[in-house]
Write a protein that holds these residues in place. Structure first.
Motif, PDB file in Angstrom:
ATOM      1  N   UNK A 215     -48.435  71.027 -21.348  1.00 37.86           N
ATOM      2  CA  UNK A 215     -47.187  70.326 -21.044  1.00 37.86           C
ATOM      3  C   UNK A 215     -47.025  70.151 -19.529  1.00 37.86           C
ATOM      4  N   UNK A 216     -46.361  69.078 -19.162  1.00 39.33           N
ATOM      5  CA  UNK A 216     -45.974  68.846 -17.768  1.00 39.33           C
ATOM      6  C   UNK A 216     -44.668  68.072 -17.755  1.00 39.33           C
ATOM      7  N   UNK A 217     -43.792  68.361 -16.808  1.00 29.77           N
ATOM      8  CA  UNK A 217     -42.503  67.673 -16.803  1.00 29.77           C
ATOM      9  C   UNK A 217     -41.991  67.480 -15.385  1.00 29.77           C
ATOM     10  N   UNK A 218     -41.066  66.541 -15.262  1.00 33.96           N
ATOM     11  CA  UNK A 218     -40.416  66.240 -13.985  1.00 33.96           C
ATOM     12  C   UNK A 218     -39.040  65.669 -14.285  1.00 33.96           C
ATOM     13  N   UNK A 219     -38.109  65.830 -13.338  1.00 37.45           N
ATOM     14  CA  UNK A 219     -36.711  65.453 -13.563  1.00 37.45           C
ATOM     15  C   UNK A 219     -36.234  64.493 -12.479  1.00 37.45           C
ATOM     16  N   UNK A 220     -35.498  63.470 -12.911  1.00 33.17           N
ATOM     17  CA  UNK A 220     -34.842  62.541 -11.979  1.00 33.17           C
ATOM     18  C   UNK A 220     -33.363  62.905 -11.920  1.00 33.17           C
ATOM     19  N   UNK A 221     -32.901  63.300 -10.739  1.00 34.74           N
ATOM     20  CA  UNK A 221     -31.533  63.781 -10.589  1.00 34.74           C
ATOM     21  C   UNK A 221     -30.593  62.746  -9.980  1.00 34.74           C
TER      22      UNK A 221
ATOM     23  N   UNK B 183     -41.510  55.585 -11.571  1.00 30.53           N
ATOM     24  CA  UNK B 183     -42.970  55.744 -11.552  1.00 30.53           C
ATOM     25  C   UNK B 183     -43.368  57.067 -10.885  1.00 30.53           C
ATOM     26  N   UNK B 184     -42.616  57.493  -9.864  1.00 31.59           N
ATOM     27  CA  UNK B 184     -42.922  58.759  -9.196  1.00 31.59           C
ATOM     28  C   UNK B 184     -42.646  59.944 -10.116  1.00 31.59           C
ATOM     29  N   UNK B 185     -41.584  59.847 -10.922  1.00 31.64           N
ATOM     30  CA  UNK B 185     -41.262  60.924 -11.865  1.00 31.64           C
ATOM     31  C   UNK B 185     -42.353  61.026 -12.927  1.00 31.64           C
ATOM     32  N   UNK B 186     -42.778  59.868 -13.446  1.00 22.54           N
ATOM     33  CA  UNK B 186     -43.851  59.855 -14.449  1.00 22.54           C
ATOM     34  C   UNK B 186     -45.136  60.456 -13.884  1.00 22.54           C
ATOM     35  N   UNK B 187     -45.468  60.067 -12.666  1.00 18.08           N
ATOM     36  CA  UNK B 187     -46.701  60.557 -12.038  1.00 18.08           C
ATOM     37  C   UNK B 187     -46.650  62.071 -11.838  1.00 18.08           C
ATOM     38  N   UNK B 188     -45.496  62.579 -11.414  1.00 20.60           N
ATOM     39  CA  UNK B 188     -45.360  64.021 -11.186  1.00 20.60           C
ATOM     40  C   UNK B 188     -45.541  64.792 -12.496  1.00 20.60           C
ATOM     41  N   UNK B 189     -44.899  64.311 -13.577  1.00 19.77           N
ATOM     42  CA  UNK B 189     -45.035  64.981 -14.876  1.00 19.77           C
ATOM     43  C   UNK B 189     -46.480  64.942 -15.361  1.00 19.77           C
ATOM     44  N   UNK B 190     -47.135  63.793 -15.177  1.00 21.35           N
ATOM     45  CA  UNK B 190     -48.517  63.632 -15.624  1.00 21.35           C
ATOM     46  C   UNK B 190     -49.455  64.552 -14.841  1.00 21.35           C
ATOM     47  N   UNK B 191     -49.269  64.643 -13.527  1.00 24.52           N
ATOM     48  CA  UNK B 191     -50.127  65.489 -12.703  1.00 24.52           C
ATOM     49  C   UNK B 191     -49.959  66.965 -13.059  1.00 24.52           C
ATOM     50  N   UNK B 192     -48.716  67.396 -13.328  1.00 24.36           N
ATOM     51  CA  UNK B 192     -48.472  68.784 -13.705  1.00 24.36           C
ATOM     52  C   UNK B 192     -49.151  69.099 -15.036  1.00 24.36           C
ATOM     53  N   UNK B 193     -49.074  68.163 -15.956  1.00 24.72           N
ATOM     54  CA  UNK B 193     -49.695  68.388 -17.261  1.00 24.72           C
ATOM     55  C   UNK B 193     -51.208  68.554 -17.125  1.00 24.72           C
ATOM     56  N   UNK B 194     -51.829  67.702 -16.323  1.00 20.95           N
ATOM     57  CA  UNK B 194     -53.284  67.784 -16.200  1.00 20.95           C
ATOM     58  C   UNK B 194     -53.738  69.005 -15.402  1.00 20.95           C
ATOM     59  N   UNK B 195     -52.914  69.482 -14.508  1.00 24.21           N
ATOM     60  CA  UNK B 195     -53.255  70.744 -13.832  1.00 24.21           C
ATOM     61  C   UNK B 195     -53.304  71.887 -14.842  1.00 24.21           C
ATOM     62  N   UNK B 196     -52.314  71.927 -15.720  1.00 21.25           N
ATOM     63  CA  UNK B 196     -52.299  72.969 -16.742  1.00 21.25           C
ATOM     64  C   UNK B 196     -53.448  72.792 -17.735  1.00 21.25           C
TER      65      UNK B 196
ATOM     66  N   UNK C 106     -27.030  59.436 -17.486  1.00 22.64           N
ATOM     67  CA  UNK C 106     -28.008  60.266 -18.197  1.00 22.64           C
ATOM     68  C   UNK C 106     -28.684  61.290 -17.290  1.00 22.64           C
ATOM     69  N   UNK C 107     -28.334  61.305 -15.983  1.00 18.44           N
ATOM     70  CA  UNK C 107     -28.950  62.258 -15.069  1.00 18.44           C
ATOM     71  C   UNK C 107     -28.317  63.648 -15.258  1.00 18.44           C
ATOM     72  N   UNK C 108     -29.080  64.723 -15.107  1.00 15.04           N
ATOM     73  CA  UNK C 108     -30.524  64.719 -14.825  1.00 15.04           C
ATOM     74  C   UNK C 108     -31.331  64.253 -16.041  1.00 15.04           C
ATOM     75  N   UNK C 109     -32.288  63.329 -15.804  1.00 16.67           N
ATOM     76  CA  UNK C 109     -33.144  62.761 -16.847  1.00 16.67           C
ATOM     77  C   UNK C 109     -34.548  63.348 -16.685  1.00 16.67           C
ATOM     78  N   UNK C 110     -34.969  64.104 -17.697  1.00 20.10           N
ATOM     79  CA  UNK C 110     -36.263  64.809 -17.615  1.00 20.10           C
ATOM     80  C   UNK C 110     -37.287  64.142 -18.514  1.00 20.10           C
ATOM     81  N   UNK C 111     -38.509  63.989 -17.987  1.00 23.95           N
ATOM     82  CA  UNK C 111     -39.640  63.462 -18.751  1.00 23.95           C
ATOM     83  C   UNK C 111     -40.621  64.599 -19.014  1.00 23.95           C
ATOM     84  N   UNK C 112     -40.955  64.781 -20.276  1.00 21.72           N
ATOM     85  CA  UNK C 112     -41.866  65.853 -20.687  1.00 21.72           C
ATOM     86  C   UNK C 112     -43.106  65.224 -21.298  1.00 21.72           C
ATOM     87  N   UNK C 113     -44.270  65.494 -20.698  1.00 21.02           N
ATOM     88  CA  UNK C 113     -45.545  65.006 -21.225  1.00 21.02           C
ATOM     89  C   UNK C 113     -46.242  66.146 -21.970  1.00 21.02           C
ATOM     90  N   UNK C 114     -46.923  65.798 -23.060  1.00 23.44           N
ATOM     91  CA  UNK C 114     -47.680  66.779 -23.836  1.00 23.44           C
ATOM     92  C   UNK C 114     -49.035  66.185 -24.196  1.00 23.44           C
TER      93      UNK C 114
END
Length: 823
Positions: free
Chosen positions: A610-616, A623-636, A519-527
């Motif tokens: 929105x914030x997103x991160x991808x596991x390649x 957990x690191x991918x989730x954290x990255x997506x979450x941090x990007x979302x809250x910055x925006x 399933x890679x690249x697997x992207x998580x998108x938070x909204x």
């Protein structure tokens, strides 16, 4: 060989096996005792090491919060709150919110000040709440130069919380206030649970009074550990470290406790003794198998020796009894027993058997009469039937008409096989594990009118004396309602009831399943929806729910069929995008935003961050991918959320102006009256400008009320009046949400408070009501009586108005303002 003969042999075999087994167990116990003692010591050492690991985790967590609080206590944004007013409070709240989302175990970041001010987001303070009397404030105020850790119960929910707090000091070292963090017991419980090494492991955090504050399974919170478990005494937990045993729910646990450095808390780790003793049990199992094989050999030998002396003569007696039961006249049968007592017993059994058969026939006829009456009066949710060996229906109870719509005459003689007949489709079969002649089915059937029903059928084979099957007897139960409830429960376990999207539980399970290289690249998108709280506060939760549903519909429309879209709770969504490059996500987000820009929910600007991160590749923790997506979302969100609130308020103002709730320009008489009273009451230039601005927007909260109620000429009902009285508070929420209007929010909130304290919404009185609010109240009443035709009693002259106002001086209105007005 018959079943009875096998039963006799089995009994002889079992007794021999039991005797030999007892001897072997005694011998084995003497051999394995030293090994058992050594394994016990190793098992307890394993528990101690596991508890030390959890203890270390707690100590590192507290050290991390200490470092964050030390940094925040010296932050100018936090220090300036005491003198900076509402804008500084908003900046502090944004800072606290950002910190809270960076540390998953932190539920609230807050600060209390020596003037009684309390800054906390997402938490409703009770009226009269004073942070200075709370335990975290007192403790940190006494220890100025270091963080303080305590446990206490939440003033609203009563939940146990861990709190780390630190004093906020000015340049001279005086305490300005206290800043603190609450660590959620529930989140900490999840963290502990996720780190368990053993399947039966239970980890607790208790205080020095043995009260359970954290449990990985969220059980027994707030209870005394001694009262929860069995076999534990208060004195068993003393000193900084030790071990004890206890019983819980029928199981024995071995436990180790250790004080968490720098606190009055203890970490306790317990493991089911059966799990840690697994190697010992494996050895015992091998020994037991050896003993069993030996016992079987002894039993077989005994069985063979006793066969001729006991089993064969007894089977001859059994055959004679069977002939009697089947009414075969064999009176000349010669008994070959060598035992005279067996011959006498056989004659006695023959006499008893003949009498028993006659009694059974008589009871059977009575039982058939009772059974027939029972069947004919059976509940409409059941019916009974009998099939012959060809599957034709020989009998069906009258209640079949209630369930399937067919009469007995329509069904009798038909080939209605419930395992696949023409009217019934088999969907599931479950064999009864206790009786090979009994079977249970769940079926989907069609009534005579075509409606579908679900039934549960239990069938038993009918056999004659020779064991030959001559038919089937069954009972059918209507389970349609149960099936419908089951479907609803299954839906709610994986779906969000409001939006129809998947829920957090399904998201977490799917994320584990999809986390593979195919399933890679697997992207998580938070909204995250911006301004949901604003929507709920102003327009109510019905509008807030509509906003959530609109956002969900847009996200679902723009995502692909294989994407996993979940509502995580509140205003948060998460989307799993298999085989999706990070560069592709921007196009998906742009399409969603384009669709949202066309949506209109009341006067709200529909905005989502929105914030997103991808596991390649594998090896990267999810957990690191989730954290990255979450941090990007809250910055925006830090930028987009204030912008959304600003645009929403602008829309509300435009709408309010278009329907006359807010005037684009005040009338000449209003301006003159405001200028006069502002001057007479010695307001400064800036305060007079604020007075005019607050007067203009005083009724903006009416935008969220029913327009028909606002236009109503006659007397309002109690319910309508209750609704209208909400507009000052609604106006406060609208205006305080953006810096452009926050300076007048408090004046709008209080502009219907009375001098005698009988106003609304808070019942303030006298000098507690802001001066600007008191002036607005008088001017509004004056203008209503002199210029508005729909006012009760019509337009009045100035003298009539002043007479009316003077009657209410000192009760409804500020007497000093009325005195200046009359001059």
């Amino acid at each position: 060989m018959s079943e009875k003969k096998r039963s006799i042999r089995r009994e002889v075999f079992y007794w021999g096996l039991l005797l030999f087994f007892f001897i072997m167990v005694l011998f084995t116990a003497i051999l394995i005792k030293p090994r058992f003692d050594r394994d016990i010591a190793d098992a307890r050492g394993s528990i101690e090491r596991e508890n030390s690991r959890i203890n270390g985790y707690m100590e590192s967590m507290f050290e991390e919060t200490d470092a964050v609080l030390e940094e925040l206590a010296g932050n100018r944004t936090v220090i300036d709150v005491i003198d900076g007013g509402e804008p500084s409070k908003s900046e502090a709240l944004e800072l606290y919110d950002m910190v809270k989302h960076m540390y998953k175990n932190v539920t609230h970041v807050f600060s209390g000040y020596r003037d009684g001010t309390m800054i906390i987001g997402g938490y409703e303070l009770k009226e009269g709440f004073d942070p200075r009397v709370r335990p975290w404030y007192k403790a940190a105020s006494q220890e100025k130069d270091r963080s303080v850790r305590i446990s206490y119960t939440d003033s609203n929910s009563g939940e146990w919380l861990f709190s780390t707090s630190r004093a906020i000091l000015d340049e001279s070292g005086e305490v300005l206030g206290v800043i603190g963090m609450d660590i959620s017991n529930e989140r900490l419980s999840e963290t502990l649970k996720s780190s368990y090494k053993y399947e039966t492991q239970r980890s607790y955090i208790i205080n020095d009074k043995r009260i359970i504050m954290v449990n990985g399974k969220n059980r027994f919170l707030g209870e005394d550990l001694v009262s929860v478990v069995g076999g534990l005494r208060p004195e068993d937990i003393s000193g900084d470290e030790g071990e004890f045993d206890y019983e819980l729910e029928g199981k024995e646990y071995w436990a180790h406790y250790r004080r968490i450095d720098g606190t009055n808390f203890y970490s306790v780790t317990a493991i089911d003794s059966e799990e840690v003793l697994c190697p010992i049990l494996e050895t015992a199992g091998v020994t037991a198998i050896t003993i069993t094989l030996c016992a079987i050999a002894v039993g077989l030998l005994q069985n063979r020796l006793l066969k001729k002396r006991f089993v064969d003569p007894f089977m001859e007696l059994s055959e004679r009894i069977r002939n009697i039961a089947e009414e075969k006249e064999e009176t000349g049968l010669f008994y070959k027993f060598k035992n005279r007592e067996l011959i006498e017993a056989a004659n006695d059994i023959e006499r008893i058997a003949r009498k028993s058969i006659e009694d059974k026939e008589r009871l059977l006829r009575a039982s058939e009469d009772k059974y027939r009456k029972l069947v004919e009066n059976l509940s409409r949710d059941y019916f009974i039937y009998i099939l012959d060996k060809e599957g034709r229906l020989n009998y069906v109870s009258p209640s079949v008409k209630e369930m399937l719509g067919y009469t007995e005459e329509e069904l009798l003689g038909g080939n209605i096989d419930f395992k696949g007949g023409q009217k019934i489709e088999k969907i599931e079969v479950e064999e009864d594990c206790t009786d090979t002649d009994s079977t249970v089915y769940e079926l989907e059937v069609s009534r005579k009118d075509g409606r579908k029903r679900y039934i549960e059928v239990t069938e038993i084979l009918l056999k004659n004396e020779l064991g030959e099957t001559y038919g089937t007897e069954g009972i059918a139960k209507d389970i349609t309602d149960m099936k419908e409830r089951q479907r609803k429960i299954e839906f709610l376990s994986f779906y969000d009831a409001m939006t129809g999207l998947y829920n957090r539980r399904f998201f977490e399970e799917e994320l584990k399943r999809l986390d593979s290289e195919r399933n890679y690249p697997l992207t998580l998108l938070y909204a995250d929806i911006n301004g949901l709280k604003l929507a709920n506060d102003i327009f109510g939760h019905t509008v807030g729910d509509e906003l959530i549903s609109r956002v969900a519909e847009n996200i679902k429309r723009e995502c692909r069929k294989d994407d996993i879209i979940s509502r995580m709770g509140g205003d948060e969504f998460a989307i799993i995008l298999p085989k999706t490059e990070e560069s592709e996500v921007s196009n998906i987000v742009d399409r969603i935003k384009a669709g949202l820009s066309e949506e209109r929910v009341e006067e709200l600007v529909v905005s989502v961050s929105f914030g997103w991160a991808t596991k390649n590749k594998s090896g990267v923790p999810m957990e690191d991918v989730l954290k990255k997506a979450d941090e990007l979302m809250y910055k925006k969100k830090l930028y987009e959320s204030p912008e959304m609130r600003k645009k929403t308020v602008e829309r509300i103002v435009q709408r309010a102006e278009s329907i006359g709730i807010v005037k684009k320009k005040l009338g000449e008489s209003e301006i003159k009256l405001l200028e006069k009273l502002g001057s007479d009451m010695e307001l400064g230039d800036k305060e007079r400008q604020t007075l005019e601005k607050a007067y203009r927007f005083r009724n903006i909260g009416e935008i969220a009320l029913d327009l028909e109620v606002l236009k109503k000429i006659g007397k309002l009902t109690d319910e309508e009046w209750k609704s209208v009285k909400r507009h000052p508070e609604l106006g406060y929420r609208i205006l305080s949400s953006t810096p452009e209007y926050s300076d007048i929010a408090d004046y709008v909130l209080n502009h219907h408070e009375r001098w005698d304290g009988r106003g609304y919404p808070k019942g303030k009185s006298g000098q507690d009501i802001p001066m600007i609010s008191r002036i607005i109240y008088v001017v509004e009443a004056y203008i209503a009586m002199t210029e508005e035709k729909h006012y009760n009693g019509g337009i009045k002259s100035r003298d009539e108005v002043m007479e009316e106002l003077d009657k209410n001086a000192g009760t409804q209105f500020d007497p000093e303002i009325l005195k200046q007005l009359s001059n």
